[in-house]
Motif scaffolding. Structure first.
Motif, PDB file in Angstrom:
ATOM      1  N   SER A 267       0.839  -1.202   0.000  1.00  0.00           N
ATOM      2  CA  SER A 267       0.000   0.000   0.000  1.00  0.00           C
ATOM      3  C   SER A 267       0.875   1.253   0.000  1.00  0.00           C
ATOM      4  O   SER A 267       0.564   2.241  -0.685  1.00  0.00           O
ATOM      5  CB  SER A 267      -0.948   0.001   1.211  1.00  0.00           C
ATOM      6  N   LYS A 270       2.473   1.657  -3.489  1.00  0.00           N
ATOM      7  CA  LYS A 270       1.488   2.186  -4.424  1.00  0.00           C
ATOM      8  C   LYS A 270       1.340   3.696  -4.257  1.00  0.00           C
ATOM      9  O   LYS A 270       1.300   4.447  -5.246  1.00  0.00           O
ATOM     10  CB  LYS A 270       0.149   1.490  -4.197  1.00  0.00           C
ATOM     11  N   LEU A 288      -6.323   4.988   2.229  1.00  0.00           N
ATOM     12  CA  LEU A 288      -5.938   3.660   1.744  1.00  0.00           C
ATOM     13  C   LEU A 288      -5.161   2.902   2.817  1.00  0.00           C
ATOM     14  O   LEU A 288      -5.389   1.706   3.039  1.00  0.00           O
ATOM     15  CB  LEU A 288      -5.085   3.787   0.482  1.00  0.00           C
ATOM     16  N   THR A 292      -6.573  -0.527   4.495  1.00  0.00           N
ATOM     17  CA  THR A 292      -5.736  -1.732   4.433  1.00  0.00           C
ATOM     18  C   THR A 292      -5.496  -2.302   5.831  1.00  0.00           C
ATOM     19  O   THR A 292      -5.656  -3.507   6.060  1.00  0.00           O
ATOM     20  CB  THR A 292      -4.383  -1.413   3.775  1.00  0.00           C
TER      21      THR A 292
END
Length: 631
Positions: A267, A270, A288, A292
């Protein structure tokens, strides 16, 4: 006579199993032993209660159990159907369901049964074949199960996984922390071995663990069979199905625990990659991380909620402290950045900044309670050091946010908040993904400029990069020639001024014919590199086995013992990365030998004729020279 004993109503379960699953000869000897004791019992159960602590009994059971486990492992290795795996589960259950807990502990320590069963199951060829087949379809399990043939294969995988963890479930209470660490590493090694059969992709390990976790936990894939009609021994249903239920939980938490950190790391990777573009959204990125972490936490808690408390003590060891710390920190720090109707970005981040004092206090209290550094214990890199670093970075970030809460210049305040939260993401990423960001380029940068007498490049140890596949025989011949060229370079450098051989540099990438090879390449600083680490996995080799193969071949070529080369040749793996991929190449450092190594070819009857040649380096090439100048 023995079969007639089964008709006796009181015939003990243990003796039934000795007859059917274990060893008839041992049972005969045991009955003779009992008859010599001149005791009378009203039932077999009474006899068993009287004799189960006798050393003779333990000896008989240990010997029989060891033999039964050996036979069981063979059956597991040869299993081809769901029924085969379930039968093996029933056999394993029948071996242990009548034994005392203390005696089971003792047998576990003597036989290492849970490791044997685990490895035999997950390394079963049919298990791997079906797993690879379903994974390769790149479909969700809910889609796969709609097709009947796929549904049967999912049952097959579930039954196998249940068996793999059944041995652990039987005596999980006695499994130590060290054994769990071994189990984690062993599971990882098995999964990495399975991944050799899939095209190289960074997220395949996560994908494989998620798939197995879902298959293991889904009750729809349980195998149903009326085993009573087949098994001559009456199984203890409570023992069998309780341990199957435990197996399900242990399998799920095992596969889940292996992907906690990789999922979080991904994550951050990204987000960092998106940060390079114009569309980067800070609040979306922080959300995010929260989503996660929260999803992982919910998955973990799901197992705790649906598993009895005595089993969750196993979970407490398996889910490592570092990962628990990460999940707590990221949930606390990154909550509240989700889209909120009616609020703009400024309002969302400003509200988070106003909570800085409260968040900092919670992080501090948690860390003082859970971090080894605050509890008079030395820490190591494998303990909590990297989570300690994240704690310090987080405290620093929220200390800054705390200080600017009363600032009058709202634009300046917003810029500081955005900068600090952005920097927090970058700093945490550099800690979590340290080994993905850094590589060993400095180790080879001076050897990739050009080839010369002391520097040579090769694309691979075995793999034909520029030849199309024809047949196995032709491929094998080409591989042999590629490896022989490696040997010739090493021998030539030993005989001249030494040098460095880099294996993994592809000089003509445009000439590569095979598509599967292209997946194993990266471009870094204008050069193309081939993943030698993946080549070793495909060839079922390690760096140590390749090193020994080189030394053994040099011994054959020169008729010198291996120890003559040990101090002259050093093999070093070198990790290289670009934005999307990681590969390893091999750097071989070769010292000049004080004594020349001649090529020795023994010919004639009994090797009476000896032909000698000498390989050296000249003008960046390997050449055979006139040996008369060196004798």
């Amino acid at each position: 006579m023995l079969k007639n004993l089964l008709l006796c109503k009181g015939f003990n379960l243990v003796f039934q199993k000795l007859l059917y699953w274990l060893n008839k000869d041992i049972l005969f000897k045991y009955l003779i032993f009992m008859s010599n004791l001149n005791k009378k019992w009203s039932s077999f159960d009474e006899m068993y209660a009287d004799l189960k602590n006798e050393d003779h009994y333990k000896h008989f059971i240990k010997k029989s159990t060891a033999g039964a486990i050996t036979d069981l492992i063979k059956k597991i290795e040869q299993a081809k159907t769901s029924k085969d795996f379930f039968d093996c589960t029933c056999i394993l259950s029948s071996i242990f369901d009548g034994l005392d807990e203390d005696f089971t502990h003792e047998l576990y320590s003597k036989t290492n049964v849970y490791v044997l069963v685990f490895n035999a199951t997950l390394r079963n060829e049919n298990f791997i074949k079906i797993l690879i087949e379903l994974i390769s379809k790149n479909q969700k399990i809910s889609i796969l199960q709609k097709e009947e043939s796929n549904f049967d294969k999912l049952i097959f995988l579930n039954t196998a996984v249940m068996l793999a963890f059944f041995g652990i479930a039987i005596d999980y209470k006695s499994i130590t922390k060290n054994s769990i660490e071994f189990l984690r590493k062993n599971t990882t090694d098995i999964l990495r071995n399975i991944l050799k059969h899939l095209p190289a992709h960074e997220n395949n390990f996560i994908k494989l663990c998620f798939f197995l976790e879902k298959v293991a936990w889904d009750v729809r894939f349980h195998f149903n069979q009326n085993y009573d009609s087949k098994f001559p021994v009456k199984l203890d249903d409570n023992f069998l199905f309780l341990n199957l239920k435990t197996s399900r939980s242990l399998a799920g938490i095992t596969f889940l625990s292996l992907i906690i950190r990789p999922v979080i790391e991904n994550s951050f990777k990204k987000i960092i990659n998106e940060n390079k573009g114009e569309s980067f959204n800070l609040s979306k990125s922080l959300d995010l991380i929260y989503v996660t972490s929260n999803d992982l936490n919910e998955s973990i808690e799901h197992y705790y909620r649906n598993t009895s408390k005595d089993i969750t003590s196993f979970f407490d060891i398996f889910i490592q402290k570092n990962e628990r710390n990460l999940i707590f920190f990221f949930k606390k720090i990154c909550s509240g950045f989700n889209y909120q109707d009616g609020k703009n970005f400024f309002e969302i981040v400003s509200e988070k900044a106003k909570l800085a004092t409260e968040i900092k206090k919670e992080l501090s209290e948690y860390s003082h309670k859970n971090f080894s550094a605050f509890n008079n214990k030395e820490i190591t890199e494998t303990d909590n050091e990297w989570t300690n670093k994240i704690f310090l970075i987080s405290i620093k970030t929220f200390s800054v946010l705390e200080e600017i809460n009363n600032a009058k210049d709202t634009r300046w305040s917003l810029n500081v908040i955005v900068h600090e939260l952005n920097q927090w993401i970058v700093d945490v990423h550099e800690i979590l993904n340290k080994y993905y960001i850094e590589d060993d380029w400095d180790k080879i940068k001076d050897f990739v400029i050009q080839e010369n007498e002391k520097i040579e490049w090769k694309s691979s140890f075995y793999t034909p990069l520029e030849q199309e596949y024809r047949d196995e025989e032709t491929d094998s011949s080409i591989k042999k020639k590629i490896f022989e060229k490696i040997l010739k370079v090493i021998l030539a450098m030993l005989n001249t001024e030494g040098g460095t051989l880099i294996v993994g540099i592809v000089e003509n990438p445009e000439a590569i014919k095979r598509e599967e090879i292209k997946n194993l390449l990266i471009v870094k600083n204008g050069l193309t590199f081939f993943d030698i680490g993946q080549e070793f996995r495909i060839q079922n080799k390690t760096l140590d086995t390749v090193r020994l193969q080189i030394l053994d071949n040099l011994k054959q070529i020169t008729d010198c013992t291996q120890d003559k080369f040990n101090s002259l040749i050093e093999f070093e793996p070198v990790i290289l990365r670009n934005d999307n991929q990681v590969v390893s190449v091999i750097k071989i450092s070769i010292k000049k030998s004080e004594k020349q190594f001649f090529n020795v070819d023994k010919r004639g009857s009994g090797g009476n004729s000896i032909w000698i040649s000498l390989t050296k380096r000249a003008q960046g090439q390997n050449i055979d020279v006139d040996i008369r100048d060196y004798i």
